[in-house]
Scaffold this motif. Sequence first.
Motif, PDB file in Angstrom:
ATOM      1  N   LEU A 455      43.059  47.000  27.075  1.00  0.00           N
ATOM      2  CA  LEU A 455      43.399  46.291  28.072  1.00  0.00           C
ATOM      3  C   LEU A 455      44.472  44.946  27.537  1.00  0.00           C
ATOM      4  CD1 LEU A 455      43.075  45.659  31.197  1.00  0.00           C
ATOM      5  CD2 LEU A 455      40.984  44.298  30.555  1.00  0.00           C
ATOM      6  N   GLU A 456      44.158  44.385  26.693  1.00  0.00           N
ATOM      7  CA  GLU A 456      44.884  43.346  26.061  1.00  0.00           C
ATOM      8  C   GLU A 456      46.539  43.779  25.913  1.00  0.00           C
ATOM      9  OE1 GLU A 456      44.263  40.292  25.808  1.00  0.00           O
ATOM     10  OE2 GLU A 456      41.981  40.554  26.130  1.00  0.00           O
ATOM     11  N   LYS A 457      46.570  45.048  25.292  1.00  0.00           N
ATOM     12  CA  LYS A 457      47.919  45.642  25.297  1.00  0.00           C
ATOM     13  C   LYS A 457      48.746  45.930  26.384  1.00  0.00           C
ATOM     14  CE  LYS A 457      50.283  49.145  22.379  1.00  0.00           C
ATOM     15  NZ  LYS A 457      50.109  50.072  21.280  1.00  0.00           N
ATOM     16  N   ALA A 458      47.941  46.599  27.443  1.00  0.00           N
ATOM     17  CA  ALA A 458      48.451  46.959  28.697  1.00  0.00           C
ATOM     18  C   ALA A 458      48.714  45.594  29.355  1.00  0.00           C
ATOM     19  CB  ALA A 458      47.288  47.726  29.614  1.00  0.00           C
ATOM     20  N   SER A 459      47.716  44.524  29.304  1.00  0.00           N
ATOM     21  CA  SER A 459      48.105  43.234  30.251  1.00  0.00           C
ATOM     22  C   SER A 459      49.380  42.796  29.401  1.00  0.00           C
ATOM     23  CB  SER A 459      47.068  42.308  30.114  1.00  0.00           C
ATOM     24  OG  SER A 459      47.309  41.337  30.722  1.00  0.00           O
ATOM     25  N   ALA A 460      49.638  42.739  28.177  1.00  0.00           N
ATOM     26  CA  ALA A 460      50.856  42.011  27.739  1.00  0.00           C
ATOM     27  C   ALA A 460      51.963  42.656  28.294  1.00  0.00           C
ATOM     28  CB  ALA A 460      50.753  42.019  26.215  1.00  0.00           C
ATOM     29  N   VAL A 475      54.970  46.495  39.941  1.00  0.00           N
ATOM     30  CA  VAL A 475      54.709  45.868  38.383  1.00  0.00           C
ATOM     31  C   VAL A 475      53.882  44.754  38.700  1.00  0.00           C
ATOM     32  CG1 VAL A 475      55.794  44.707  36.644  1.00  0.00           C
ATOM     33  CG2 VAL A 475      56.835  46.854  37.425  1.00  0.00           C
ATOM     34  N   SER A 476      54.139  43.809  39.773  1.00  0.00           N
ATOM     35  CA  SER A 476      53.407  42.716  39.909  1.00  0.00           C
ATOM     36  C   SER A 476      51.910  43.036  40.311  1.00  0.00           C
ATOM     37  CB  SER A 476      53.918  41.665  40.950  1.00  0.00           C
ATOM     38  OG  SER A 476      55.326  41.322  40.615  1.00  0.00           O
ATOM     39  N   ILE A 477      51.744  44.082  41.128  1.00  0.00           N
ATOM     40  CA  ILE A 477      50.356  44.572  41.681  1.00  0.00           C
ATOM     41  C   ILE A 477      49.664  44.913  40.194  1.00  0.00           C
ATOM     42  CG2 ILE A 477      49.121  46.204  42.649  1.00  0.00           C
ATOM     43  CD1 ILE A 477      50.945  45.888  44.854  1.00  0.00           C
ATOM     44  N   ASN A 478      50.250  45.904  39.545  1.00  0.00           N
ATOM     45  CA  ASN A 478      49.539  46.087  38.219  1.00  0.00           C
ATOM     46  C   ASN A 478      49.314  45.012  37.318  1.00  0.00           C
ATOM     47  OD1 ASN A 478      49.527  48.748  39.098  1.00  0.00           O
ATOM     48  ND2 ASN A 478      51.276  49.513  37.922  1.00  0.00           N
ATOM     49  N   ALA A 479      49.975  44.179  37.275  1.00  0.00           N
ATOM     50  CA  ALA A 479      49.790  42.899  36.227  1.00  0.00           C
ATOM     51  C   ALA A 479      48.738  42.344  36.806  1.00  0.00           C
ATOM     52  CB  ALA A 479      51.129  42.184  36.242  1.00  0.00           C
ATOM     53  N   ALA A 482      45.547  44.141  36.264  1.00  0.00           N
ATOM     54  CA  ALA A 482      45.099  43.957  34.647  1.00  0.00           C
ATOM     55  C   ALA A 482      44.401  42.826  34.589  1.00  0.00           C
ATOM     56  CB  ALA A 482      46.321  44.033  33.664  1.00  0.00           C
ATOM     57  N   ALA A 483      45.128  41.506  35.259  1.00  0.00           N
ATOM     58  CA  ALA A 483      44.139  40.268  34.853  1.00  0.00           C
ATOM     59  C   ALA A 483      42.922  40.186  35.396  1.00  0.00           C
ATOM     60  CB  ALA A 483      45.177  39.323  35.753  1.00  0.00           C
ATOM     61  N   LEU A 484      42.786  40.742  36.702  1.00  0.00           N
ATOM     62  CA  LEU A 484      41.390  40.859  37.294  1.00  0.00           C
ATOM     63  C   LEU A 484      40.412  41.617  36.182  1.00  0.00           C
ATOM     64  CD1 LEU A 484      42.302  41.431  40.958  1.00  0.00           C
ATOM     65  CD2 LEU A 484      41.505  39.454  39.868  1.00  0.00           C
ATOM     66  N   MET A 485      40.914  43.012  35.617  1.00  0.00           N
ATOM     67  CA  MET A 485      40.079  43.509  34.748  1.00  0.00           C
ATOM     68  C   MET A 485      39.724  42.675  33.516  1.00  0.00           C
ATOM     69  SD  MET A 485      42.136  47.444  34.920  1.00  0.00           S
ATOM     70  CE  MET A 485      40.753  47.945  33.705  1.00  0.00           C
ATOM     71  N   GLN A 486      40.510  41.873  32.984  1.00  0.00           N
ATOM     72  CA  GLN A 486      40.186  40.956  32.037  1.00  0.00           C
ATOM     73  C   GLN A 486      38.977  39.798  32.151  1.00  0.00           C
ATOM     74  OE1 GLN A 486      44.413  39.824  31.034  1.00  0.00           O
ATOM     75  NE2 GLN A 486      43.792  40.261  29.085  1.00  0.00           N
ATOM     76  N   ILE A 487      39.250  39.381  33.554  1.00  0.00           N
ATOM     77  CA  ILE A 487      37.965  38.517  34.139  1.00  0.00           C
ATOM     78  C   ILE A 487      36.846  39.126  34.337  1.00  0.00           C
ATOM     79  CG2 ILE A 487      37.613  37.349  36.176  1.00  0.00           C
ATOM     80  CD1 ILE A 487      40.386  36.759  36.837  1.00  0.00           C
ATOM     81  N   GLN A 488      36.866  40.505  34.692  1.00  0.00           N
ATOM     82  CA  GLN A 488      35.746  41.291  34.803  1.00  0.00           C
ATOM     83  C   GLN A 488      35.062  41.307  33.391  1.00  0.00           C
ATOM     84  OE1 GLN A 488      35.950  45.241  36.362  1.00  0.00           O
ATOM     85  NE2 GLN A 488      34.083  45.101  37.198  1.00  0.00           N
ATOM     86  N   VAL A 497      42.650  33.237  36.174  1.00  0.00           N
ATOM     87  CA  VAL A 497      42.616  33.365  37.603  1.00  0.00           C
ATOM     88  C   VAL A 497      43.931  32.750  38.008  1.00  0.00           C
ATOM     89  CG1 VAL A 497      41.831  31.908  39.692  1.00  0.00           C
ATOM     90  CG2 VAL A 497      40.159  32.873  37.617  1.00  0.00           C
ATOM     91  N   ASN A 498      44.686  31.883  37.486  1.00  0.00           N
ATOM     92  CA  ASN A 498      45.962  31.447  37.992  1.00  0.00           C
ATOM     93  C   ASN A 498      46.758  32.814  37.559  1.00  0.00           C
ATOM     94  OD1 ASN A 498      45.097  29.100  38.586  1.00  0.00           O
ATOM     95  ND2 ASN A 498      45.526  28.025  36.615  1.00  0.00           N
ATOM     96  N   LYS A 499      46.810  33.459  36.584  1.00  0.00           N
ATOM     97  CA  LYS A 499      47.585  34.504  36.424  1.00  0.00           C
ATOM     98  C   LYS A 499      47.571  35.574  37.566  1.00  0.00           C
ATOM     99  CE  LYS A 499      47.450  37.262  32.756  1.00  0.00           C
ATOM    100  NZ  LYS A 499      47.377  37.691  31.296  1.00  0.00           N
ATOM    101  N   ALA A 500      46.263  35.883  37.749  1.00  0.00           N
ATOM    102  CA  ALA A 500      46.121  36.974  38.960  1.00  0.00           C
ATOM    103  C   ALA A 500      46.667  36.488  40.003  1.00  0.00           C
ATOM    104  CB  ALA A 500      44.633  37.328  38.835  1.00  0.00           C
TER     105      ALA A 500
END
Length: 516
Positions: A455-460, A475-479, A482-488, A497-500
């Motif tokens: 997930l970290e690599k995908a998010s970066a 691309v913005s939606i997928n980003a 990825a941020a929401l998955m990291q939150i989960q 939260v701010n990034k998502a």
Amino acid sequence: MDLSKFSGLLIDDVPEMRSALRIQLADCGLERCDAARNIKEALERIAANRYDLIVCDYNLGQGADGQQLLELVRRRKTLPLTTVFLMVTGETSYEQVSTAAEYAPDDYLIKPFTSQTLQTRLERIIQKKQTLRPVYAHLGERGDKQKALTECDAMLAQQSRYSLDVLRIKGDLLLAMQRNDDALTLYQGVLDQRATPWASVGKARALAAKGDDAEARVHLGQALEAYPNYLAAYDSLARLLEKDDRAAAQQVVEQALKVAPSTQRQRQLGALALENKDFTRAEEAFQRAVEKDRTGFFKSHDDYSGLAKSRVEQGKVKEALAAVKDMSQHFSRTPELAVHQAAVESIVHAKSGDSAAAKKALERALAAAEHGMDVTASLELANACFASGDQEQAKRILKEVAEDHQENDAVLDRAQGVFRAAGLESEGAIFLEATRQRMITLNNEAVALAKAGELEKASAMLDEAADRLLNNAQVSINASIAALMQIQRQGASAELVNKAHRYISQANQANPELHP
């Protein structure tokens, strides 16, 4: 009907007419009514208030008219669909303009008229707006097409007196949702019952959406024979012809302009004539576009750049540079204007054989270019690079445009037009398709990494792309996902939260209909 509960806006440039109309509206019961003298004041009022009805005089002076105002607010989507728009005119010929226009008013009145006539007409169109309100509530940039479609079906099941209007809205919805077979069935059903111009054009649009361009062209030709003043048919046919017969497209736009003059169509004619190397006609069209509106609300950088290009192709170097200079007198000083103006100046010098001056102007344009610059300025900069022989720089700019607007066919077509103008049409098609495929691959690889637990690599990977490509909604939606998955996985933090939220907002701004 009690009009005292409604709010209105009266637009007329003649003080005596404003006073007379205001008295008539008061006689109708409309007590809350603002007034505007011109398009500028009208736009300010519309931006600051939500009106139930607008009464607008057709002739607003200074080269502007009420039809232009209506088209402007509809294109900008600053006027709610629930707002009544009544045009008032002393010109008996307005009926032809109204029925031909893409954005027609809800109704119009020919002067002189009585207060009773005005009230009757207002009540009739307000009743229609109120009946269609359940559908209108789900239309617009932030609407829900499926819910709007459901409301349409419910209204049709009730056999509403406005069923034909509902069918027209439903057809537009089906096309927007790419349900082309359903749209075709709807339009054919309407045509089986009665000959209707909008249904004829709708059927052609559905055929074109299904890939049957030849049949669509035939049908539009038949529609124009039956309805020679229906502008939507000309516009649809011109768009189809632009794909592979731009000379024929130019002829169609010429015919449309004979039906109803329009700044937008003059601009379209100029662009087509320029591509077709009909430089005299291009100059005439762009000159008319420049002169048409003295208010400045309908002007475009493209009008002046097209005028300059058409002039230099005829050897009118001095006049071409004068058109470039005029740009700064009619538009606010922005980075986009600086880029556009310097880029066109570079093109003029390059075409006239002054390579040193062309290089100097191009350097100014490149220095003024900013990240996130609008598409028009970026494409003009690429044009200038090609004109000065810097293909590498031109392709870099076009690559960025194609990446940023991966899903926007209109922008990609314009980028292809830059390649075509440089004599690189086939290479451009391959280049843009390869760029599109790379973006698809990037998204797919990031999703695959996330699914594989990286997930970290995908998010970066997605963060870098989203920060660079502000207009690429996918691309913005997928980003954001990825941020929401990291939150989960990791728990909420202010940074995540701010990034998502930032990427969701960015996607929504790029394409409001995606609803991320």
